[in-house]
Design a protein around this motif. Sequence first.
Motif, PDB file in Angstrom:
ATOM      1  N   ILE A 123       0.843  -1.201   0.000  1.00  0.00           N
ATOM      2  CA  ILE A 123       0.000   0.000   0.000  1.00  0.00           C
ATOM      3  C   ILE A 123       0.875   1.247   0.000  1.00  0.00           C
ATOM      4  O   ILE A 123       0.628   2.207  -0.741  1.00  0.00           O
ATOM      5  CB  ILE A 123      -0.958   0.003   1.213  1.00  0.00           C
ATOM      6  N   TRP A 124       1.913   1.258   0.821  1.00  0.00           N
ATOM      7  CA  TRP A 124       2.811   2.413   0.928  1.00  0.00           C
ATOM      8  C   TRP A 124       3.474   2.720  -0.414  1.00  0.00           C
ATOM      9  O   TRP A 124       3.479   3.864  -0.862  1.00  0.00           O
ATOM     10  CB  TRP A 124       3.857   2.133   1.999  1.00  0.00           C
ATOM     11  N   THR A 125       4.013   1.711  -1.058  1.00  0.00           N
ATOM     12  CA  THR A 125       4.676   1.953  -2.336  1.00  0.00           C
ATOM     13  C   THR A 125       3.659   2.289  -3.430  1.00  0.00           C
ATOM     14  O   THR A 125       3.939   3.113  -4.298  1.00  0.00           O
ATOM     15  CB  THR A 125       5.520   0.749  -2.782  1.00  0.00           C
ATOM     16  N   GLY A 126       2.481   1.671  -3.379  1.00  0.00           N
ATOM     17  CA  GLY A 126       1.449   1.971  -4.374  1.00  0.00           C
ATOM     18  C   GLY A 126       0.971   3.407  -4.279  1.00  0.00           C
ATOM     19  O   GLY A 126       0.904   4.124  -5.280  1.00  0.00           O
ATOM     20  N   LEU A 127       0.670   3.852  -3.058  1.00  0.00           N
ATOM     21  CA  LEU A 127       0.240   5.241  -2.875  1.00  0.00           C
ATOM     22  C   LEU A 127       1.372   6.209  -3.202  1.00  0.00           C
ATOM     23  O   LEU A 127       1.150   7.259  -3.812  1.00  0.00           O
ATOM     24  CB  LEU A 127      -0.244   5.462  -1.443  1.00  0.00           C
ATOM     25  N   GLY A 128       2.589   5.858  -2.788  1.00  0.00           N
ATOM     26  CA  GLY A 128       3.736   6.724  -3.061  1.00  0.00           C
ATOM     27  C   GLY A 128       4.024   6.857  -4.547  1.00  0.00           C
ATOM     28  O   GLY A 128       4.259   7.957  -5.054  1.00  0.00           O
ATOM     29  N   ALA A 129       3.991   5.750  -5.252  1.00  0.00           N
ATOM     30  CA  ALA A 129       4.242   5.786  -6.700  1.00  0.00           C
ATOM     31  C   ALA A 129       3.147   6.555  -7.429  1.00  0.00           C
ATOM     32  O   ALA A 129       3.424   7.371  -8.307  1.00  0.00           O
ATOM     33  CB  ALA A 129       4.345   4.367  -7.250  1.00  0.00           C
ATOM     34  N   THR A 130       1.913   6.306  -7.032  1.00  0.00           N
ATOM     35  CA  THR A 130       0.793   7.017  -7.655  1.00  0.00           C
ATOM     36  C   THR A 130       0.895   8.515  -7.404  1.00  0.00           C
ATOM     37  O   THR A 130       0.755   9.325  -8.326  1.00  0.00           O
ATOM     38  CB  THR A 130      -0.546   6.478  -7.107  1.00  0.00           C
TER      39      THR A 130
ATOM     40  N   ILE B 137      -3.010   1.466  -8.690  1.00  0.00           N
ATOM     41  CA  ILE B 137      -4.092   1.762  -7.742  1.00  0.00           C
ATOM     42  C   ILE B 137      -4.982   0.544  -7.551  1.00  0.00           C
ATOM     43  O   ILE B 137      -5.346   0.190  -6.423  1.00  0.00           O
ATOM     44  CB  ILE B 137      -4.913   2.978  -8.227  1.00  0.00           C
ATOM     45  N   SER B 138      -5.308  -0.135  -8.636  1.00  0.00           N
ATOM     46  CA  SER B 138      -6.155  -1.330  -8.542  1.00  0.00           C
ATOM     47  C   SER B 138      -5.484  -2.424  -7.725  1.00  0.00           C
ATOM     48  O   SER B 138      -6.138  -3.106  -6.933  1.00  0.00           O
ATOM     49  CB  SER B 138      -6.471  -1.864  -9.942  1.00  0.00           C
ATOM     50  N   GLY B 139      -4.194  -2.579  -7.910  1.00  0.00           N
ATOM     51  CA  GLY B 139      -3.464  -3.586  -7.147  1.00  0.00           C
ATOM     52  C   GLY B 139      -3.455  -3.275  -5.664  1.00  0.00           C
ATOM     53  O   GLY B 139      -3.641  -4.165  -4.825  1.00  0.00           O
ATOM     54  N   ALA B 140      -3.258  -2.019  -5.306  1.00  0.00           N
ATOM     55  CA  ALA B 140      -3.255  -1.627  -3.900  1.00  0.00           C
ATOM     56  C   ALA B 140      -4.639  -1.793  -3.286  1.00  0.00           C
ATOM     57  O   ALA B 140      -4.781  -2.291  -2.168  1.00  0.00           O
ATOM     58  CB  ALA B 140      -2.775  -0.186  -3.747  1.00  0.00           C
ATOM     59  N   VAL B 141      -5.662  -1.424  -3.999  1.00  0.00           N
ATOM     60  CA  VAL B 141      -7.030  -1.584  -3.513  1.00  0.00           C
ATOM     61  C   VAL B 141      -7.370  -3.067  -3.382  1.00  0.00           C
ATOM     62  O   VAL B 141      -7.987  -3.495  -2.414  1.00  0.00           O
ATOM     63  CB  VAL B 141      -8.038  -0.863  -4.436  1.00  0.00           C
ATOM     64  N   GLY B 142      -6.921  -3.858  -4.321  1.00  0.00           N
ATOM     65  CA  GLY B 142      -7.161  -5.301  -4.280  1.00  0.00           C
ATOM     66  C   GLY B 142      -6.546  -5.941  -3.069  1.00  0.00           C
ATOM     67  O   GLY B 142      -7.139  -6.822  -2.447  1.00  0.00           O
TER      68      GLY B 142
END
Length: 104
Positions: free
Chosen positions: A61-68, A94-99
């Motif tokens: 989640i941290w890397t997904g939000l940070g990258a986005t 985003i979809s991967g982090a939400v998933g």
Amino acid sequence: MAWYYLVIASFGEIFGVMSINLYLKKRSLFWLMMIIVSMGFGFVFLSLAMESIPLGTAYAIWTGLGATGAVIIGIIFFKESASVLRLLFLTCIISGAVGLKVIS
């Protein structure tokens, strides 16, 4: 509360990446220090979040939000390209982090 810490930690990563971009353009000690402070801030809140959230979930989640966030900041403030492919892959992040959140 751990999820709030995780979102705050993501802002540390976003501003850290933004500081790296500004440091590469201006090469000043200020922006070098901002990299260290921003990333340190992010790591402190990531460690607080990981007291309650499993490592794999928190890190994803941290890397997904940070990258986005870094991509969005790059598009808005640094005039980077916003091609269809780039936005498609951003949506995948985003979809991967939400998933991950839905599964865990």
